[in-house]
Write a protein that holds these residues in place. Structure first.
Motif, short mmCIF file in Angstrom:
data_model
loop_
_atom_site.label_atom_id
_atom_site.label_comp_id
_atom_site.label_asym_id
_atom_site.label_seq_id
_atom_site.Cartn_x
_atom_site.Cartn_y
_atom_site.Cartn_z
N ILE A 6 62.24 48.40 47.31
CA ILE A 6 61.86 47.69 48.53
C ILE A 6 61.07 46.46 48.10
O ILE A 6 59.95 46.56 47.61
CB ILE A 6 61.02 48.58 49.47
N ASP A 7 61.67 45.30 48.28
CA ASP A 7 61.10 44.05 47.79
C ASP A 7 60.20 43.40 48.84
O ASP A 7 60.52 43.39 50.03
CB ASP A 7 62.25 43.10 47.42
N ILE B 238 58.53 49.55 44.58
CA ILE B 238 57.97 48.63 45.57
C ILE B 238 57.45 47.39 44.87
O ILE B 238 56.78 47.48 43.85
CB ILE B 238 56.83 49.31 46.36
N THR B 239 57.80 46.22 45.39
CA THR B 239 57.20 44.99 44.90
C THR B 239 56.30 44.43 46.00
O THR B 239 56.67 44.46 47.19
CB THR B 239 58.24 43.93 44.50
N THR B 240 55.13 43.96 45.62
CA THR B 240 54.19 43.45 46.60
C THR B 240 53.20 42.50 45.94
O THR B 240 52.91 42.62 44.75
CB THR B 240 53.42 44.61 47.28
N ILE C 105 53.46 57.59 48.89
CA ILE C 105 53.96 56.69 47.86
C ILE C 105 53.21 56.86 46.54
O ILE C 105 53.80 56.86 45.46
CB ILE C 105 53.86 55.22 48.33
N ILE D 88 61.13 55.51 44.56
CA ILE D 88 61.02 54.23 45.24
C ILE D 88 60.32 53.22 44.34
O ILE D 88 59.30 53.54 43.72
CB ILE D 88 60.24 54.36 46.56
N ASN E 194 57.46 57.22 41.67
CA ASN E 194 57.61 55.91 42.26
C ASN E 194 57.00 54.86 41.33
O ASN E 194 56.20 55.19 40.45
CB ASN E 194 56.92 55.84 43.62
N TRP F 37 47.33 46.70 52.87
CA TRP F 37 48.45 47.06 53.73
C TRP F 37 47.98 47.41 55.15
O TRP F 37 48.70 47.20 56.12
CB TRP F 37 49.21 48.25 53.14
N ILE G 41 55.17 50.93 41.60
CA ILE G 41 54.72 49.77 42.37
C ILE G 41 54.52 48.61 41.40
O ILE G 41 53.78 48.72 40.43
CB ILE G 41 53.40 50.06 43.12
N ILE H 298 57.16 44.19 50.07
CA ILE H 298 56.62 45.07 51.10
C ILE H 298 55.30 44.50 51.63
O ILE H 298 54.49 43.95 50.89
CB ILE H 298 56.43 46.51 50.56
N MET I 250 61.87 44.27 52.42
CA MET I 250 61.19 44.95 53.53
C MET I 250 61.83 44.54 54.86
O MET I 250 62.01 45.37 55.76
CB MET I 250 59.70 44.59 53.53
#
Length: 252
Positions: free
Chosen positions: A167-168, A198-200, A224, A196, A102, A207, A104, A170, A136
């Motif tokens: 997944i934008d 993930i953008t955050t 993740i 996966i 994954n 979280w 991030i 998140i 998201m």
């Protein structure tokens, strides 16, 4: 010509799209080139394979729901720090997907997180993978509606068969407890089956505040982060630095 008409009908029944749409042209060209039976048969099948590859690519590209900007060749390293040219090149090779790694992408708004995520999805599609870009909010809406709307169920089932999902944004906004549980169930099903991205703009530790459940957050992060590269981006906002205006500059 009756035979050409029949060829088109047969091609349509056999789903030979290239031959159905180009029978006149292909037969005419064969009359000029006079290929052998073997050469002609080979060319017919080869052209059909090319057409199917093109159709498959266009279908996967449409289903990916990419934002307008996703060409990593245009990535501007002057507006974001945290990823080097060699690292981006390695990410684009997609070897990390073979081990279901994954990624991030973490950082403030405007540092290229979404652009990188969309670009990697596009890279995966051009390499033959099933890849999807979703926010998201898209994910949560799909989860909520899949029991009521057939299109949402179809989208959810496609996610379960994906090779790569981005997944934008998140955890940008708080989500309800039952939605968080359903989101965890999706991630749990994808775990070690799909990579996966993930953008955050929040660290994983933050979280828990959005999920309002430390146990659930811990379980989610466990899956993740098991095989994961965390890339922290920083720098000025590309959008603010390149802000557009509707007003023309006044001439002196």
């Amino acid at each position: 010509m009756e035979q050409i008409k029949q060829i088109k009908q047969y091609a349509d029944k056999l789903r030979l799209t290239k031959l159905r749409n180009n029978a006149d042209k292909m037969v005419h060209q064969a009359q000029i080139d006079s290929p052998s039976y073997l050469e002609y048969t080979h060319e017919l099948l080869y052209q059909e394979i090319l057409q199917r590859r093109k159709n498959d690519y266009e279908r996967r590209l449409k289903m990916a729901r990419l934002p307008k900007s996703h060409d990593l060749d245009q990535y501007d390293f002057n507006f974001a720090n945290g990823i080097t040219r060699p690292q981006l090149k390695e990410l684009r090779e997609l070897l990390w997907m073979e081990q279901n790694y994954n990624v991030i992408l973490m950082g403030p708004s405007g540092t290229g997180k979404t652009f990188l995520a969309a670009g990697l999805i596009y890279q995966a599609i051009t390499s033959g993978y099933k890849a999807y870009f979703m926010t998201m909010e898209d994910i949560i809406n799909t989860i909520k509606m899949k029991e009521m709307v057939s299109s949402a169920l179809a989208t959810y089932n496609r996610l379960l068969k994906a090779h790569l999902i981005a997944i934008d944004d998140i955890m940008l906004m708080p989500i309800k407890k039952h939605e968080a549980v359903a989101f965890f169930n999706l991630i749990n099903q994808l775990h070690e089956q799909c990579s996966i991205i993930i953008t955050t703009n929040k660290s994983p530790k933050q979280w828990a505040e959005n999920l309002d459940d430390e146990v659930l957050t811990s379980a989610l992060l466990d899956r993740i982060l098991y095989r994961c590269e965390v890339i922290k981006l920083s720098g000025s906002s590309y959008r603010m630095e390149n802000r557009q205006t509707i007003f023309k500059e006044e001439k002196s």
